[in-house]
Design a protein around this motif. Structure first.
Motif, mmCIF file in Angstrom:
data_model
loop_
_atom_site.group_PDB
_atom_site.id
_atom_site.type_symbol
_atom_site.label_atom_id
_atom_site.label_comp_id
_atom_site.label_asym_id
_atom_site.label_seq_id
_atom_site.Cartn_x
_atom_site.Cartn_y
_atom_site.Cartn_z
ATOM 1 N N ARG A 40 2.598 5.059 0.611
ATOM 2 C CA ARG A 40 2.198 3.718 1.018
ATOM 3 C C ARG A 40 3.465 2.919 1.216
ATOM 4 O O ARG A 40 4.356 2.950 0.386
ATOM 5 C CB ARG A 40 1.322 3.062 -0.037
ATOM 6 C CG ARG A 40 0.899 1.643 0.308
ATOM 7 C CD ARG A 40 0.069 1.019 -0.805
ATOM 8 N NE ARG A 40 -1.243 1.614 -0.885
ATOM 9 C CZ ARG A 40 -2.358 1.037 -0.435
ATOM 10 N NH1 ARG A 40 -2.309 -0.148 0.118
ATOM 11 N NH2 ARG A 40 -3.511 1.633 -0.555
ATOM 12 N N LEU A 41 3.544 2.220 2.330
ATOM 13 C CA LEU A 41 4.661 1.308 2.525
ATOM 14 C C LEU A 41 4.114 -0.036 2.988
ATOM 15 O O LEU A 41 3.030 -0.119 3.547
ATOM 16 C CB LEU A 41 5.707 1.870 3.487
ATOM 17 C CG LEU A 41 5.360 2.057 4.951
ATOM 18 C CD1 LEU A 41 5.795 0.834 5.733
ATOM 19 C CD2 LEU A 41 6.116 3.263 5.477
ATOM 20 N N CYS A 42 4.860 -1.077 2.702
ATOM 21 C CA CYS A 42 4.401 -2.434 2.960
ATOM 22 C C CYS A 42 5.433 -3.156 3.815
ATOM 23 O O CYS A 42 6.620 -3.109 3.542
ATOM 24 C CB CYS A 42 4.213 -3.167 1.640
ATOM 25 S SG CYS A 42 3.771 -4.906 1.815
ATOM 26 N N HIS A 46 5.074 -9.588 -0.091
ATOM 27 C CA HIS A 46 5.392 -10.616 -1.080
ATOM 28 C C HIS A 46 4.846 -10.146 -2.412
ATOM 29 O O HIS A 46 3.693 -9.727 -2.503
ATOM 30 C CB HIS A 46 4.763 -11.960 -0.716
ATOM 31 C CG HIS A 46 5.235 -12.490 0.605
ATOM 32 N ND1 HIS A 46 6.440 -13.118 0.767
ATOM 33 C CD2 HIS A 46 4.663 -12.444 1.832
ATOM 34 C CE1 HIS A 46 6.589 -13.456 2.035
ATOM 35 N NE2 HIS A 46 5.521 -13.053 2.704
ATOM 36 N N ARG A 47 5.671 -10.184 -3.457
ATOM 37 C CA ARG A 47 5.238 -9.755 -4.791
ATOM 38 C C ARG A 47 4.820 -10.975 -5.609
ATOM 39 O O ARG A 47 5.530 -11.966 -5.689
ATOM 40 C CB ARG A 47 6.356 -9.018 -5.513
ATOM 41 C CG ARG A 47 5.959 -8.554 -6.899
ATOM 42 C CD ARG A 47 7.111 -7.909 -7.628
ATOM 43 N NE ARG A 47 7.451 -6.627 -7.063
ATOM 44 C CZ ARG A 47 6.849 -5.482 -7.378
ATOM 45 N NH1 ARG A 47 5.850 -5.490 -8.211
ATOM 46 N NH2 ARG A 47 7.242 -4.365 -6.838
ATOM 47 N N ARG A 48 3.634 -10.855 -6.211
ATOM 48 C CA ARG A 48 3.148 -11.856 -7.159
ATOM 49 C C ARG A 48 2.621 -11.083 -8.359
ATOM 50 O O ARG A 48 1.526 -10.525 -8.302
ATOM 51 C CB ARG A 48 2.044 -12.714 -6.565
ATOM 52 C CG ARG A 48 1.538 -13.749 -7.566
ATOM 53 C CD ARG A 48 0.432 -14.578 -7.028
ATOM 54 N NE ARG A 48 0.990 -15.578 -6.121
ATOM 55 C CZ ARG A 48 0.238 -16.380 -5.398
ATOM 56 N NH1 ARG A 48 -1.058 -16.313 -5.452
ATOM 57 N NH2 ARG A 48 0.807 -17.273 -4.604
ATOM 58 N N VAL A 52 1.493 -6.565 -4.611
ATOM 59 C CA VAL A 52 2.390 -6.672 -3.462
ATOM 60 C C VAL A 52 1.500 -6.884 -2.248
ATOM 61 O O VAL A 52 0.846 -5.962 -1.763
ATOM 62 C CB VAL A 52 3.267 -5.418 -3.283
ATOM 63 C CG1 VAL A 52 4.140 -5.556 -2.048
ATOM 64 C CG2 VAL A 52 4.119 -5.195 -4.522
ATOM 65 N N SER A 53 1.439 -8.139 -1.795
ATOM 66 C CA SER A 53 0.593 -8.449 -0.639
ATOM 67 C C SER A 53 1.380 -8.213 0.638
ATOM 68 O O SER A 53 2.604 -8.194 0.638
ATOM 69 C CB SER A 53 0.109 -9.896 -0.705
ATOM 70 O OG SER A 53 1.211 -10.784 -0.658
ATOM 71 N N LEU A 78 -4.220 -8.939 0.249
ATOM 72 C CA LEU A 78 -4.113 -10.383 0.027
ATOM 73 C C LEU A 78 -3.392 -10.675 -1.282
ATOM 74 O O LEU A 78 -3.201 -9.787 -2.116
ATOM 75 C CB LEU A 78 -5.514 -10.993 0.028
ATOM 76 C CG LEU A 78 -6.376 -10.661 1.252
ATOM 77 C CD1 LEU A 78 -7.764 -11.256 1.103
ATOM 78 C CD2 LEU A 78 -5.714 -11.130 2.526
ATOM 79 N N THR A 79 -2.991 -11.915 -1.496
ATOM 80 C CA THR A 79 -2.228 -12.278 -2.692
ATOM 81 C C THR A 79 -3.016 -12.076 -3.986
ATOM 82 O O THR A 79 -2.424 -11.909 -5.036
ATOM 83 C CB THR A 79 -1.752 -13.746 -2.626
ATOM 84 O OG1 THR A 79 -2.887 -14.594 -2.429
ATOM 85 C CG2 THR A 79 -0.748 -13.946 -1.511
#
Length: 118
Positions: A40-42, A46-48, A52-53, A78-79
């Protein structure tokens, strides 16, 4: 998650290609509804906390009656961690007794997303 590129330019283009060698020794890991994740790559991530959204390119292996299915997909995470599938496919089956190679290329050009699997 390992970061391989940090792009601050809005017109950045992401192109990643590679080859995976799959050795199938047990069916147990592939019995999950989505199958076993191969990679899986993104992009646009954005990390919260633990989430990782962003736009995720992924490949899963799933058991079928006559072997393994290779299941590539592009999704939006989503976040809050909810995953929305944008497009997916099931390729195969590949006999469980065979090792096999998977060539892939993922491209994010801002407007266009592409995941190629051979």
């Amino acid at each position: 998650w390992e970061s391989i590129c940090h792009c601050s330019n809005a017109t950045s283009k992401l192109c990643i290609a590679g080859r995976l060698h799959a050795q199938c020794t047990s069916q147990a890991a592939f019995a999950e509804p989505l199958g076993a994740p191969v990679f899986r790559l993104c992009s646009r991530g954005h990390r919260r906390g633990e989430v990782v959204s962003g736009v995720h390119f992924a490949v899963h292996l799933r058991v079928a009656s006559s072997g393994l299915l290779l299941c590539p997909c592009i999704s939006l995470v989503l976040t809050d961690g909810q995953e929305v599938g944008l497009v997916g496919d099931a390729l195969g089956p590949v006999p469980l007794t065979d090792d096999f190679l998977v060539d892939f290329a993922a491209v994010d050009q801002g407007r266009n997303l592409q995941l190629d699997i051979i």
